[in-house]
Design a protein around this motif. Structure first.
Motif, PDB file in Angstrom:
ATOM      1  N   GLU A   6       0.975  -0.870   0.213  1.00 51.98           N
ATOM      2  CA  GLU A   6       0.059   0.134   0.098  1.00 51.98           C
ATOM      3  C   GLU A   6       0.648   1.185  -0.102  1.00 51.98           C
ATOM      4  OE1 GLU A   6      -1.722  -3.194   2.957  1.00 51.98           O
ATOM      5  OE2 GLU A   6      -0.103  -1.797   2.572  1.00 51.98           O
ATOM      6  N   GLY A   9      -1.107   6.686   1.452  1.00 55.99           N
ATOM      7  CA  GLY A   9      -1.412   7.750   3.075  1.00 55.99           C
ATOM      8  C   GLY A   9      -0.907   8.842   3.509  1.00 55.99           C
ATOM      9  N   LEU A  20      -5.448   6.106  -1.847  1.00 58.12           N
ATOM     10  CA  LEU A  20      -4.536   4.965  -1.765  1.00 58.12           C
ATOM     11  C   LEU A  20      -4.514   4.094  -2.608  1.00 58.12           C
ATOM     12  CD1 LEU A  20      -6.188   3.897   1.926  1.00 58.12           C
ATOM     13  CD2 LEU A  20      -4.118   6.234   1.271  1.00 58.12           C
ATOM     14  N   TRP A  36     -10.790  -3.535   0.859  1.00 61.27           N
ATOM     15  CA  TRP A  36      -9.923  -2.762   1.365  1.00 61.27           C
ATOM     16  C   TRP A  36     -10.876  -2.382   2.855  1.00 61.27           C
ATOM     17  CZ3 TRP A  36      -5.626   0.620   0.740  1.00 61.27           C
ATOM     18  CH2 TRP A  36      -4.844   0.097  -0.415  1.00 61.27           C
ATOM     19  N   ARG A  38      -9.659  -1.419   7.323  1.00 62.86           N
ATOM     20  CA  ARG A  38      -8.754   0.030   8.291  1.00 62.86           C
ATOM     21  C   ARG A  38      -9.438  -0.664   9.681  1.00 62.86           C
ATOM     22  NH1 ARG A  38     -13.124   5.196   7.153  1.00 62.86           N
ATOM     23  NH2 ARG A  38     -15.188   3.878   8.928  1.00 62.86           N
ATOM     24  N   THR A  93      -9.220   8.302  10.454  1.00 59.31           N
ATOM     25  CA  THR A  93      -8.555   7.915  10.844  1.00 59.31           C
ATOM     26  C   THR A  93      -8.067   6.354  11.298  1.00 59.31           C
ATOM     27  OG1 THR A  93      -8.205  10.244  11.976  1.00 59.31           O
ATOM     28  CG2 THR A  93      -6.592   8.290  12.460  1.00 59.31           C
ATOM     29  N   VAL A  95      -5.002   2.771  10.193  1.00 61.26           N
ATOM     30  CA  VAL A  95      -4.288   2.086   9.725  1.00 61.26           C
ATOM     31  C   VAL A  95      -5.427   1.416   8.246  1.00 61.26           C
ATOM     32  CG1 VAL A  95      -2.760   0.413   8.623  1.00 61.26           C
ATOM     33  CG2 VAL A  95      -2.590   2.035  10.873  1.00 61.26           C
ATOM     34  N   TYR A  96      -4.709   1.866   6.551  1.00 63.27           N
ATOM     35  CA  TYR A  96      -5.672   0.672   6.223  1.00 63.27           C
ATOM     36  C   TYR A  96      -4.933   0.481   5.383  1.00 63.27           C
ATOM     37  CZ  TYR A  96      -9.196   4.747   5.993  1.00 63.27           C
ATOM     38  OH  TYR A  96     -10.308   5.529   6.591  1.00 63.27           O
ATOM     39  N   THR A 117      -1.030   1.670   5.604  1.00 66.64           N
ATOM     40  CA  THR A 117      -0.795   2.288   5.054  1.00 66.64           C
ATOM     41  C   THR A 117      -1.502   3.619   6.516  1.00 66.64           C
ATOM     42  OG1 THR A 117      -0.499   4.195   3.869  1.00 66.64           O
ATOM     43  CG2 THR A 117      -2.074   2.719   3.439  1.00 66.64           C
ATOM     44  N   GLN A 118      -0.624   4.585   7.043  1.00 63.82           N
ATOM     45  CA  GLN A 118      -1.514   4.814   7.979  1.00 63.82           C
ATOM     46  C   GLN A 118      -1.936   6.562   7.085  1.00 63.82           C
ATOM     47  OE1 GLN A 118      -1.738   4.703  11.563  1.00 63.82           O
ATOM     48  NE2 GLN A 118      -2.090   6.785  11.185  1.00 63.82           N
ATOM     49  N   VAL A 119      -3.346   6.817   7.520  1.00 63.28           N
ATOM     50  CA  VAL A 119      -4.486   7.927   7.367  1.00 63.28           C
ATOM     51  C   VAL A 119      -5.071   8.479   9.149  1.00 63.28           C
ATOM     52  CG1 VAL A 119      -6.008   8.404   6.463  1.00 63.28           C
ATOM     53  CG2 VAL A 119      -5.112   6.641   5.203  1.00 63.28           C
TER      54      VAL A 119
END
Length: 123
Positions: A6, A9, A20, A36, A38, A93, A95-96, A117-119
């Motif tokens: 990924e 983010g 993403l 996807w 999260r 918010t 992690v995806y 990946t952090q959002v």
């Protein structure tokens, strides 16, 4: 062996957008359903969006319908699935994670996972 990586983010203000990407390798990408998920701090991982092997069918969690769009590029060996996220909210918010389904389970069952990946959405 399937690899899912990924990217995309980051930190964004509420109301903003992020896209993403998930690059897949190790299998014939176009044969498999992709999705996807999260996971927010202290919470269980939850489904966000899924797309059929052809891209002809999409499905979403109620919390993201109308704001997020999943798509995929099976052509030219790009082997990539995307998640366009618009009108982001602080509650997005997390992690995806990208995921690949071999197809033996239900529509929310997936077999391979990326690292995430952090959002982060600020208010």
């Amino acid at each position: 062996q399937v690899q899912l990586v990924e990217s995309g983010g980051g930190l964004v203000q509420a109301g903003g957008s992020l896209r993403l990407s998930c690059a897949a390798s190790g299998r014939t990408f176009s044969r498999y359903r992709m999705g996807w998920f999260r996971q927010a701090p202290g919470k269980d991982r939850e489904f966000v969006a899924g797309i059929s092997w052809s891209g002809g069918s999409e499905y979403y969690a109620d919390s993201v319908k109308g704001r997020f769009t999943i798509s995929r590029d099976n052509a030219n060996a790009k082997n990539t699935v995307y998640l366009q996220m618009n009108n982001l909210k602080p509650e997005d918010t997390a992690v995806y994670f990208c995921a690949l389904a071999l197809g033996y389970g239900g529509r929310y069952e997936y077999d391979y996972w990326g690292q995430g990946t952090q959002v982060t959405v600020s208010s």
